[in-house]
Write a protein that holds these residues in place. Structure first.
Motif, PDB file in Angstrom:
ATOM      1  N   THR A   1       0.802  -1.229   0.000  1.00 32.33           N
ATOM      2  CA  THR A   1       0.000   0.000   0.000  1.00 32.33           C
ATOM      3  C   THR A   1       0.833   1.276   0.000  1.00 32.33           C
ATOM      4  O   THR A   1       0.293   2.369  -0.053  1.00 32.33           O
ATOM      5  CB  THR A   1      -0.915   0.021   1.226  1.00 32.33           C
ATOM      6  N   GLY A   2       2.149   1.123   0.090  1.00 27.09           N
ATOM      7  CA  GLY A   2       3.024   2.291   0.122  1.00 27.09           C
ATOM      8  C   GLY A   2       4.466   1.881  -0.009  1.00 27.09           C
ATOM      9  O   GLY A   2       4.778   0.725  -0.309  1.00 27.09           O
ATOM     10  N   PRO A   3       5.385   2.797   0.208  1.00 28.34           N
ATOM     11  CA  PRO A   3       6.806   2.490   0.050  1.00 28.34           C
ATOM     12  C   PRO A   3       7.274   1.476   1.084  1.00 28.34           C
ATOM     13  O   PRO A   3       6.661   1.308   2.140  1.00 28.34           O
ATOM     14  CB  PRO A   3       7.491   3.843   0.236  1.00 28.34           C
ATOM     15  N   ARG A   4       8.353   0.787   0.755  1.00 25.02           N
ATOM     16  CA  ARG A   4       8.956  -0.189   1.658  1.00 25.02           C
ATOM     17  C   ARG A   4      10.458   0.087   1.762  1.00 25.02           C
ATOM     18  O   ARG A   4      11.054   0.650   0.838  1.00 25.02           O
ATOM     19  CB  ARG A   4       8.762  -1.612   1.131  1.00 25.02           C
ATOM     20  N   ALA A   5      11.044  -0.349   2.845  1.00 22.35           N
ATOM     21  CA  ALA A   5      12.493  -0.281   3.023  1.00 22.35           C
ATOM     22  C   ALA A   5      13.069  -1.676   2.807  1.00 22.35           C
ATOM     23  O   ALA A   5      12.486  -2.675   3.256  1.00 22.35           O
ATOM     24  CB  ALA A   5      12.844   0.235   4.414  1.00 22.35           C
ATOM     25  N   PHE A   6      14.198  -1.764   2.100  1.00 16.20           N
ATOM     26  CA  PHE A   6      14.813  -3.043   1.771  1.00 16.20           C
ATOM     27  C   PHE A   6      16.287  -3.025   2.142  1.00 16.20           C
ATOM     28  O   PHE A   6      16.927  -1.971   2.164  1.00 16.20           O
ATOM     29  CB  PHE A   6      14.677  -3.346   0.274  1.00 16.20           C
ATOM     30  N   ALA A   7      16.823  -4.236   2.381  1.00 15.08           N
ATOM     31  CA  ALA A   7      18.256  -4.363   2.676  1.00 15.08           C
ATOM     32  C   ALA A   7      19.095  -4.117   1.433  1.00 15.08           C
ATOM     33  O   ALA A   7      20.270  -3.755   1.524  1.00 15.08           O
ATOM     34  CB  ALA A   7      18.557  -5.749   3.244  1.00 15.08           C
TER      35      ALA A   7
ATOM     36  N   ALA B   1      16.355  -1.462  -3.754  1.00 10.01           N
ATOM     37  CA  ALA B   1      15.115  -1.843  -4.426  1.00 10.01           C
ATOM     38  C   ALA B   1      14.065  -0.808  -4.068  1.00 10.01           C
ATOM     39  O   ALA B   1      14.213  -0.053  -3.099  1.00 10.01           O
ATOM     40  CB  ALA B   1      14.668  -3.243  -4.001  1.00 10.01           C
ATOM     41  N   GLU B   2      12.969  -0.784  -4.854  1.00 11.50           N
ATOM     42  CA  GLU B   2      11.982   0.280  -4.631  1.00 11.50           C
ATOM     43  C   GLU B   2      10.590  -0.138  -5.060  1.00 11.50           C
ATOM     44  O   GLU B   2      10.410  -0.711  -6.150  1.00 11.50           O
ATOM     45  CB  GLU B   2      12.394   1.536  -5.412  1.00 11.50           C
ATOM     46  N   VAL B   3       9.620   0.143  -4.224  1.00 17.31           N
ATOM     47  CA  VAL B   3       8.220   0.185  -4.624  1.00 17.31           C
ATOM     48  C   VAL B   3       7.973   1.635  -5.028  1.00 17.31           C
ATOM     49  O   VAL B   3       7.874   2.521  -4.177  1.00 17.31           O
ATOM     50  CB  VAL B   3       7.290  -0.229  -3.472  1.00 17.31           C
ATOM     51  N   VAL B   4       7.915   1.892  -6.316  1.00 18.63           N
ATOM     52  CA  VAL B   4       7.796   3.267  -6.786  1.00 18.63           C
ATOM     53  C   VAL B   4       6.421   3.809  -6.413  1.00 18.63           C
ATOM     54  O   VAL B   4       5.396   3.153  -6.646  1.00 18.63           O
ATOM     55  CB  VAL B   4       8.010   3.346  -8.309  1.00 18.63           C
ATOM     56  N   CYS B   5       6.395   4.998  -5.823  1.00 18.50           N
ATOM     57  CA  CYS B   5       5.142   5.613  -5.397  1.00 18.50           C
ATOM     58  C   CYS B   5       4.997   6.998  -6.009  1.00 18.50           C
ATOM     59  O   CYS B   5       5.987   7.644  -6.385  1.00 18.50           O
ATOM     60  CB  CYS B   5       5.091   5.717  -3.868  1.00 18.50           C
ATOM     61  N   ASP B   6       3.752   7.456  -6.103  1.00 14.53           N
ATOM     62  CA  ASP B   6       3.508   8.794  -6.635  1.00 14.53           C
ATOM     63  C   ASP B   6       3.689   9.842  -5.529  1.00 14.53           C
ATOM     64  O   ASP B   6       4.092   9.520  -4.401  1.00 14.53           O
ATOM     65  CB  ASP B   6       2.128   8.875  -7.290  1.00 14.53           C
ATOM     66  N   ALA B   7       3.363  11.082  -5.829  1.00 21.57           N
ATOM     67  CA  ALA B   7       3.580  12.173  -4.882  1.00 21.57           C
ATOM     68  C   ALA B   7       2.759  12.024  -3.609  1.00 21.57           C
ATOM     69  O   ALA B   7       3.098  12.594  -2.566  1.00 21.57           O
ATOM     70  CB  ALA B   7       3.267  13.503  -5.555  1.00 21.57           C
ATOM     71  N   THR B   8       1.669  11.240  -3.689  1.00 23.63           N
ATOM     72  CA  THR B   8       0.821  11.042  -2.506  1.00 23.63           C
ATOM     73  C   THR B   8       1.221   9.817  -1.697  1.00 23.63           C
ATOM     74  O   THR B   8       0.581   9.499  -0.693  1.00 23.63           O
ATOM     75  CB  THR B   8      -0.652  10.912  -2.928  1.00 23.63           C
ATOM     76  N   GLY B   9       2.257   9.082  -2.161  1.00 23.02           N
ATOM     77  CA  GLY B   9       2.692   7.887  -1.458  1.00 23.02           C
ATOM     78  C   GLY B   9       1.999   6.617  -1.887  1.00 23.02           C
ATOM     79  O   GLY B   9       2.196   5.560  -1.276  1.00 23.02           O
ATOM     80  N   ARG B  10       1.193   6.680  -2.947  1.00 20.17           N
ATOM     81  CA  ARG B  10       0.499   5.475  -3.437  1.00 20.17           C
ATOM     82  C   ARG B  10       1.348   4.771  -4.483  1.00 20.17           C
ATOM     83  O   ARG B  10       1.916   5.411  -5.379  1.00 20.17           O
ATOM     84  CB  ARG B  10      -0.849   5.858  -4.047  1.00 20.17           C
ATOM     85  N   PRO B  11       1.455   3.435  -4.404  1.00 21.67           N
ATOM     86  CA  PRO B  11       2.276   2.690  -5.359  1.00 21.67           C
ATOM     87  C   PRO B  11       1.758   2.843  -6.800  1.00 21.67           C
ATOM     88  O   PRO B  11       0.550   2.771  -7.048  1.00 21.67           O
ATOM     89  CB  PRO B  11       2.147   1.243  -4.893  1.00 21.67           C
TER      90      PRO B  11
END
Length: 523
Positions: free
Chosen positions: A158-164, A167-177
């Motif tokens: 549902t939003g960005p994630r942190a990874f070791a 890598a990236e879950v790309v999100c828009d300006a509102t934080g939505r993937p």
């Protein structure tokens, strides 16, 4: 000598063995070349159980090897609709609209970044053709994917994630993937929820794929992942693997001492025609995905971060494995990534010579090229990748890098002339596995690399034989047709050194022999 199991006669043999460059016949016993000679020698090699194959003038060379492939892990990657022929957004939408649902999902692979026609990758571009079905589409590079809103919801993204790793879950300006998932950790969030072929389906597809690879003349592949070793072990117990597979399991950021010990423990695991021999690292991702590690940002301001957030941790992991006698292969596409790997090998001292390799090397400045030979680092390149670029610079790869760096694309001939060991492969399923196309494209690269001279025909052949063997540390048993070497042999209707590239790409394969087993016979 004892009778051979297999005798090949009537051949024009190019051995790549300086001690005997040419011959007419070859004998194989217990999976190993027992003799190389002339037609008159054949009768001395034959016994009651010997299979004799007359090649009727075909050209016999050492068994061709794909030095970078994913034939097991790729079974999952290459699931669903093949999108490799899609060239624009309209074509993508049409292909997904008519795609067969697999467990209720729309799955696809092989999509070219250029199909988005410069638009940001976003699930809104395909939403209305899916009828609400979750969709997971892998882009051709294997390092990025597009997931629909329903697929993201199924995976709880549902939003960005942190990874070791980088890598990236790309999100828009509102934080939505947006649905754009970059690199393995992000893609796996959704891929792990998507339908997966059953064990029986994977077994069947593996044998079908390996047989198709053998039909192009391949006798082996350097597998740049851990694959599914239990599946391979089970299949190899039941039947003869058509290709000899050498696996290099991944070492990813965050690997601790226990993980490194496990990688060391895996070395040597294997059976007939397969074994674990090495470890694969990633120093960066891809140019198109903005994750290639570059010395200067790409045109979007991306590309300045390594895949390992702390590159020093990568170097320490390489040193630990090297001390345990483990060979390494590192994915490094950008100039900064290539430089860091070379620096890491240099830190190993003379003992590192000839034990490590770099995969891809898509752009590299002049000063790095001599270091490959000086440090004994093999360069492993995939000529078919040049086909994803355009010679006018309008493709995503070239645009991101800019003219100067795109002008240093896939420096095959430059690396050879600098004295480097240069192994060639396809990176299937990123590009087709047909080794004849690998050889032909190495001689005449495409797109951004088309302005550079390709390899000579002999250099290209060496890239899939003697240099592939050297890159794996197997020059004593592979890459030549000589007594004591593996009985891996490829017979083509044309001479791969003298025939024009277009003829070679379409040349009939008369015979493929892996470990003394005839695994393909031409019609």
């Amino acid at each position: 000598m004892p009778a051979a199991d297999l005798v090949l006669t009537g051949a024009q043999v190019r051995t790549l063995d300086p001690a005997r460059p040419t011959a007419r016949a070859v004998a194989v016993r217990d999976g190993v070349i027992a003799a190389v000679g002339e037609a008159a020698d054949v009768r001395d090699w034959r016994g009651p159980g010997t299979e004799v194959v007359d090649l009727h003038g075909a050209h016999l060379v050492p068994g061709l090897v794909d030095a970078h492939s994913h034939p097991v892990w790729g079974l999952d990657m290459a699931t669903g609709v093949d999108l490799s022929g899609v060239t624009d957004l309209a074509g993508l939408r049409a292909a997904l609209a008519r795609a067969e649902r697999i467990g209720g999902w729309v799955l696809g692979y092989g999509l070219d970044h250029n199909a988005f026609e410069g638009r940001p990758v976003h699930h809104d571009l395909i939403a209305d053709v899916l009828d609400g079905a979750p969709a997971f589409v892998r882009l051709y590079d294997g390092h990025s994917a597009l997931a629909s809103a329903a697929a993201l919801a199924a995976a709880g993204v549902t939003g960005p994630r942190a990874f070791a790793q980088h890598a990236e879950v790309v999100c828009d300006a509102t934080g939505r993937p947006t649905g754009h998932l970059v690199e393995h950790a992000a893609m796996d969030l959704v891929a792990d929820r998507a339908p997966r072929p059953s064990h029986a389906e994977r077994r069947s597809r593996l044998l079908e794929l390996l047989s198709a690879m053998a039909a192009t003349g391949l006798t082996g592949a350097h597998v740049m992942d851990g694959g599914d070793l239990d599946l391979v072990e089970a299949v190899a117990r039941e039947t003869v693997l058509p290709l000899r597979l050498r696996f290099a399991p991944w070492c990813m950021p965050g690997a601790d001492a226990d993980a490194l010990r496990e990688l060391v423990r895996l070395q040597g695991r294997g059976g007939r025609h397969w074994r674990v021999g090495g470890v694969k690292f990633f120093m960066d991702g891809t140019v198109e995905g903005g994750t290639a590690w570059l010395e200067h940002p790409d045109c979007h301001g991306q590309g300045t971060a390594a895949f390992w957030p702390d590159p020093r941790a990568y170097a320490e992991a390489v040193r630990t494995l090297h001390a345990a006698g483990v060979r390494t292969a590192t994915h490094a596409i950008g100039d900064a990534a290539v430089r860091h790997v070379l620096d890491t090998v240099a830190s190993l001292g003379p003992g590192g010579y000839g034990a490590h390799r770099i995969e891809h090397v898509e752009t590299a400045p002049d000063e790095l090229l001599p270091r490959f030979a000086a440090l004994g680092v093999a360069a492993s390149l995939q000529p078919p990748h040049t086909g994803y670029t355009r010679d006018d610079g309008t493709d995503e790869w070239s645009r991101r890098l800019g003219g100067e760096r795109a002008g240093r694309a896939w420096r095959l001939r430059d690396l050879r002339e600098a004295g480097a060991t240069l192994a060639l492969g396809s990176d299937w399923p990123i590009a087709h596995h047909d080794v004849r196309a690998v050889l032909a494209t190495a001689r005449r690269p495409k797109g951004a690399a088309a302005h550079r001279p390709g390899l000579t025909p002999l250099q290209a052949l060496e890239g899939c034989t003697s240099h592939a063997a050297a890159a794996a540390g197997e020059s004593d048993v592979a890459g030549r047709i000589a007594p004591g070497c593996r009985g891996d042999l490829t017979a083509l209707a044309v001479d791969p050194v003298r025939a024009p590239g277009d003829e070679l790409a379409a040349a009939p394969v008369a015979l493929t022999v892996t470990g003394g087993h005839v695994v393909h016979r031409g019609g």
